[in-house]
Scaffold this motif. Structure first.
Motif, PDB file in Angstrom:
ATOM      1  N   ILE A  44       0.832  -1.205   0.000  1.00 33.33           N
ATOM      2  CA  ILE A  44       0.000   0.000   0.000  1.00 33.33           C
ATOM      3  C   ILE A  44       0.867   1.255   0.000  1.00 33.33           C
ATOM      4  CG2 ILE A  44      -1.628   1.354   1.376  1.00 33.33           C
ATOM      5  CD1 ILE A  44      -2.943  -1.192   2.236  1.00 33.33           C
ATOM      6  N   SER A  45       1.909   1.264   0.843  1.00 29.42           N
ATOM      7  CA  SER A  45       2.801   2.425   0.903  1.00 29.42           C
ATOM      8  C   SER A  45       3.511   2.630  -0.435  1.00 29.42           C
ATOM      9  CB  SER A  45       3.819   2.237   2.027  1.00 29.42           C
ATOM     10  OG  SER A  45       3.176   2.083   3.269  1.00 29.42           O
ATOM     11  N   ILE A  77     -18.625  19.467  15.834  1.00 27.66           N
ATOM     12  CA  ILE A  77     -17.378  18.855  16.281  1.00 27.66           C
ATOM     13  C   ILE A  77     -16.281  19.174  15.273  1.00 27.66           C
ATOM     14  CG2 ILE A  77     -18.452  17.018  17.595  1.00 27.66           C
ATOM     15  CD1 ILE A  77     -18.248  15.196  15.287  1.00 27.66           C
ATOM     16  N   GLY A  78     -15.031  19.074  15.732  1.00 22.54           N
ATOM     17  CA  GLY A  78     -13.921  19.517  14.901  1.00 22.54           C
ATOM     18  C   GLY A  78     -13.629  18.636  13.712  1.00 22.54           C
ATOM     19  N   GLY A  79     -13.680  17.320  13.893  1.00 24.23           N
ATOM     20  CA  GLY A  79     -13.345  16.411  12.810  1.00 24.23           C
ATOM     21  C   GLY A  79     -11.886  16.041  12.739  1.00 24.23           C
ATOM     22  N   GLY A  80     -11.132  16.329  13.815  1.00 21.70           N
ATOM     23  CA  GLY A  80      -9.718  15.989  13.810  1.00 21.70           C
ATOM     24  C   GLY A  80      -9.453  14.500  13.695  1.00 21.70           C
ATOM     25  N   GLY A  81     -10.376  13.683  14.177  1.00 20.52           N
ATOM     26  CA  GLY A  81     -10.213  12.243  14.083  1.00 20.52           C
ATOM     27  C   GLY A  81     -10.243  11.730  12.662  1.00 20.52           C
ATOM     28  N   ILE A  82     -10.785  12.524  11.725  1.00 14.99           N
ATOM     29  CA  ILE A  82     -10.799  12.145  10.313  1.00 14.99           C
ATOM     30  C   ILE A  82      -9.676  12.849   9.558  1.00 14.99           C
ATOM     31  CG2 ILE A  82     -12.188  12.106   8.204  1.00 14.99           C
ATOM     32  CD1 ILE A  82     -14.651  11.978   9.849  1.00 14.99           C
ATOM     33  N   PHE A  83      -9.385  14.108   9.931  1.00  9.98           N
ATOM     34  CA  PHE A  83      -8.341  14.866   9.245  1.00  9.98           C
ATOM     35  C   PHE A  83      -6.976  14.193   9.371  1.00  9.98           C
ATOM     36  CE2 PHE A  83     -10.996  18.885  10.184  1.00  9.98           C
ATOM     37  CZ  PHE A  83     -11.802  18.616   9.095  1.00  9.98           C
ATOM     38  N   LEU A  84      -6.662  13.706  10.557  1.00  5.78           N
ATOM     39  CA  LEU A  84      -5.344  13.112  10.780  1.00  5.78           C
ATOM     40  C   LEU A  84      -5.063  11.923   9.857  1.00  5.78           C
ATOM     41  CD1 LEU A  84      -4.825  13.279  14.661  1.00  5.78           C
ATOM     42  CD2 LEU A  84      -3.502  14.444  12.912  1.00  5.78           C
ATOM     43  N   PRO A  85      -5.957  10.921   9.780  1.00  8.54           N
ATOM     44  CA  PRO A  85      -5.686   9.814   8.855  1.00  8.54           C
ATOM     45  C   PRO A  85      -5.625  10.242   7.391  1.00  8.54           C
ATOM     46  CG  PRO A  85      -7.372   9.199  10.449  1.00  8.54           C
ATOM     47  CD  PRO A  85      -7.170  10.670  10.577  1.00  8.54           C
ATOM     48  N   ILE A  86      -6.461  11.197   6.990  1.00  2.00           N
ATOM     49  CA  ILE A  86      -6.442  11.656   5.601  1.00  2.00           C
ATOM     50  C   ILE A  86      -5.094  12.288   5.267  1.00  2.00           C
ATOM     51  CG2 ILE A  86      -7.423  13.337   3.992  1.00  2.00           C
ATOM     52  CD1 ILE A  86     -10.132  12.878   5.281  1.00  2.00           C
ATOM     53  N   LEU A  87      -4.624  13.171   6.131  1.00  2.00           N
ATOM     54  CA  LEU A  87      -3.361  13.858   5.872  1.00  2.00           C
ATOM     55  C   LEU A  87      -2.177  12.902   5.897  1.00  2.00           C
ATOM     56  CD1 LEU A  87      -3.929  17.091   8.000  1.00  2.00           C
ATOM     57  CD2 LEU A  87      -4.026  16.884   5.517  1.00  2.00           C
ATOM     58  N   ASN A  88      -2.254  11.893   6.761  1.00  2.00           N
ATOM     59  CA  ASN A  88      -1.136  10.961   6.879  1.00  2.00           C
ATOM     60  C   ASN A  88      -1.147   9.908   5.784  1.00  2.00           C
ATOM     61  OD1 ASN A  88      -0.041   8.206   8.180  1.00  2.00           O
ATOM     62  ND2 ASN A  88       1.140   9.931   8.961  1.00  2.00           N
ATOM     63  N   ILE A  89      -2.313   9.315   5.537  1.00  2.00           N
ATOM     64  CA  ILE A  89      -2.401   8.210   4.585  1.00  2.00           C
ATOM     65  C   ILE A  89      -2.389   8.714   3.145  1.00  2.00           C
ATOM     66  CG2 ILE A  89      -3.840   6.301   3.790  1.00  2.00           C
ATOM     67  CD1 ILE A  89      -4.873   6.028   6.650  1.00  2.00           C
ATOM     68  N   VAL A  90      -3.178   9.753   2.846  1.00  3.60           N
ATOM     69  CA  VAL A  90      -3.303  10.224   1.474  1.00  3.60           C
ATOM     70  C   VAL A  90      -2.138  11.131   1.077  1.00  3.60           C
ATOM     71  CG1 VAL A  90      -4.784  11.461  -0.155  1.00  3.60           C
ATOM     72  CG2 VAL A  90      -5.807  10.023   1.617  1.00  3.60           C
ATOM     73  N   VAL A  91      -1.878  12.155   1.890  1.00  2.00           N
ATOM     74  CA  VAL A  91      -0.818  13.108   1.551  1.00  2.00           C
ATOM     75  C   VAL A  91       0.552  12.566   1.913  1.00  2.00           C
ATOM     76  CG1 VAL A  91      -0.018  15.482   1.862  1.00  2.00           C
ATOM     77  CG2 VAL A  91      -2.456  14.982   1.906  1.00  2.00           C
TER      78      VAL A  91
END
Length: 456
Positions: A44-45, A77-91
């Motif tokens: 995947i990586s 709610i902030g949505g940080g629990g979704i932002f973190l995986p998106i930024l790490n996995i996708v970007v």
């Protein structure tokens, strides 16, 4: 007895994993046998790095963050629990950079939410809850950050999974309850109209949400309360600046304090009396204004039924600082905003969905803005990209709020807010838990130390 049973099920996997990690630590060399899960992760990586260009990954992450911010804004709610995986996995950003980006993105969405609630119509923010909760939440975030540096990553992942799974279940249950109550109220309206009864008031109220409509709204801005909240924010921010944030070479303090020195811990501990003093002063101030718009007058009387029959008194308001402290500790420990944690707790005590969403977004603004300013002082990397993602979340939050509020007015379903919270929490549970489990597995297979660490 129920708490003992819950602790037993929480401690059981922790104990098993501790025994396994201790046996693994005895091996000097890491496990060399290639497993299928390692091959899958590596593939995947490799696919992400070769098949997707930087521009494509950034665009895809922007679209995903737009959707996540639009859904999160509806629940306040902030949505940080979704932002973190998106930024790490996708970007492909590292965790520290992704956390700094997430702080700015949550702050941008919160600003949009607060602007909409203040100037977009009736004011639903419960400033009394925000006043009582904010000192404890800011204190809890500081405690949670320390716990994050001390606890091993596998323990944080396990606790995060258990708590978010429980919160998701409770939020879904509350959403179903509100949905059924709204359906019953809609049926009563149909019966009244078909029976040629008194329908004037019923038809007018169809323009408002079926639940939470009794709340008294005002267009007047409570500048005194806003000033007190700003004073609380500045007090905690001053302590952070004096103490300094960061670790090692990245630690910065205007007083030149060394990380984890005597002065460092004295200033850190001083946050406890500051939070207590602010909370006591707010309670005393509210009690002294019973004749006006105090905390224990008309609003508390109207909230008797919403609190599931609990006693309505000023002493019961202590539940809000307690919940905020717990949400702050968990939010700081998990590296996410406190809004996703305090929103289910407010719903559990009977606060209407619209009031919960508006109040949570208002509280998240203070906590997320403090984190964003601290990252600025520490010298955030790629500030231009962070601001672009922040602007995306700002616009997405406005779009999400307009869509959800339009649906609420049209269909009379305030429970849509509760379900949006449940969706975000469910996605966060899956993404953050899976993401954390992969990191824990890689650390385990490489033979890294997986025990408790010192705070510095």
């Amino acid at each position: 007895m129920k708490s003992h049973g819950f602790l037993k099920w929480v401690c059981l996997p922790i104990t098993i994993f501790t025994i396994l990690s201790q046996s693994q630590a005895k091996q000097i060399q890491p496990i060399s046998n290639p497993l299928k899960i390692n091959q899958f992760i590596n593939q995947i990586s490799k696919w992400r790095g070769t098949q997707l260009s930087t521009a494509t990954r950034t665009t895809l992450a922007g679209l995903l963050c737009f959707v996540a911010a639009a859904i999160s804004s509806a629940g306040g709610i902030g949505g940080g629990g979704i932002f973190l995986p998106i930024l790490n996995i996708v970007v492909g950003l590292d965790l520290k950079t992704a956390s700094s980006f997430s702080a700015f993105m949550v702050a941008g969405g919160s600003v949009a939410n607060v602007i909409y609630n203040l100037f977009g119509g009736k004011t639903l923010i419960d400033y009394d809850i925000a006043l009582l909760s904010e000192p404890s939440m800011l204190l809890g975030v500081s405690v949670g950050v320390i716990c994050n540096s001390v606890f091993p990553e596998w323990l944080i992942t396990v606790l995060f999974a258990f708590f978010l799974a429980w919160s998701t279940f409770k939020t879904c249950k509350a959403g179903i309850f509100y949905w059924k109550a709204e359906s019953e109220k809609a049926c009563r309206r149909v019966i009244v109209e078909s029976g040629n009864g008194w329908v004037g008031e019923e038809k007018e109220s169809m323009k408002e949400p079926l639940l939470g409509g009794e709340r008294e709204t005002s267009r007047k801005t409570p500048w005194t309360k806003l000033g007190f909240l700003l004073m609380i924010w500045l007090a905690f921010f001053a302590l952070h600046v004096l103490r300094g944030d960061g670790d090692g070479d990245h630690h910065q303090s205007i007083t030149g304090l060394k990380p984890c020195g005597v002065g460092y811990w004295i200033i850190s501990a001083f946050q406890i009396p500051v939070a207590i003093v602010f909370t006591v002063c707010i309670l005393y101030w509210k009690q002294s204004r019973v004749a006006g718009d105090g905390f224990c007058n008309q609003q508390e009387e109207k909230r008797k039924e919403q609190l599931n029959g609990s006693k309505s008194s000023c002493s019961s308001s202590l539940r809000f600082p307690t919940m905020a402290l717990m949400a702050g500790v968990l939010g700081g420990g998990f590296g996410i905003g406190g809004g996703m944690l305090i929103s289910p707790l407010l719903l559990q005590v009977g606060i209407p969905p619209e009031v919960t969403a508006a109040t949570c977004s208002f509280m998240v603004l203070f906590s997320s803005s403090m984190s964003a300013v601290q990252y600025l002082l520490l010298g955030i990397k790629h500030i231009d990209a962070a601001l672009i993602f922040t602007l995306i979340c700002f616009v997405a939050s406005l779009v999400g709020l307009v869509i959800v509020q339009t649906a609420i007015v049209r269909y009379g379903r305030a429970s849509l807010i509760v379900f949006s919270v449940a969706i975000v929490m469910a996605l966060s549970t899956i993404l953050m838990t899976s993401f954390g489990a992969v990191d824990v597995w890689q650390s385990y297979m490489s033979g890294k130390y997986m025990g408790f660490s010192l705070p510095c």
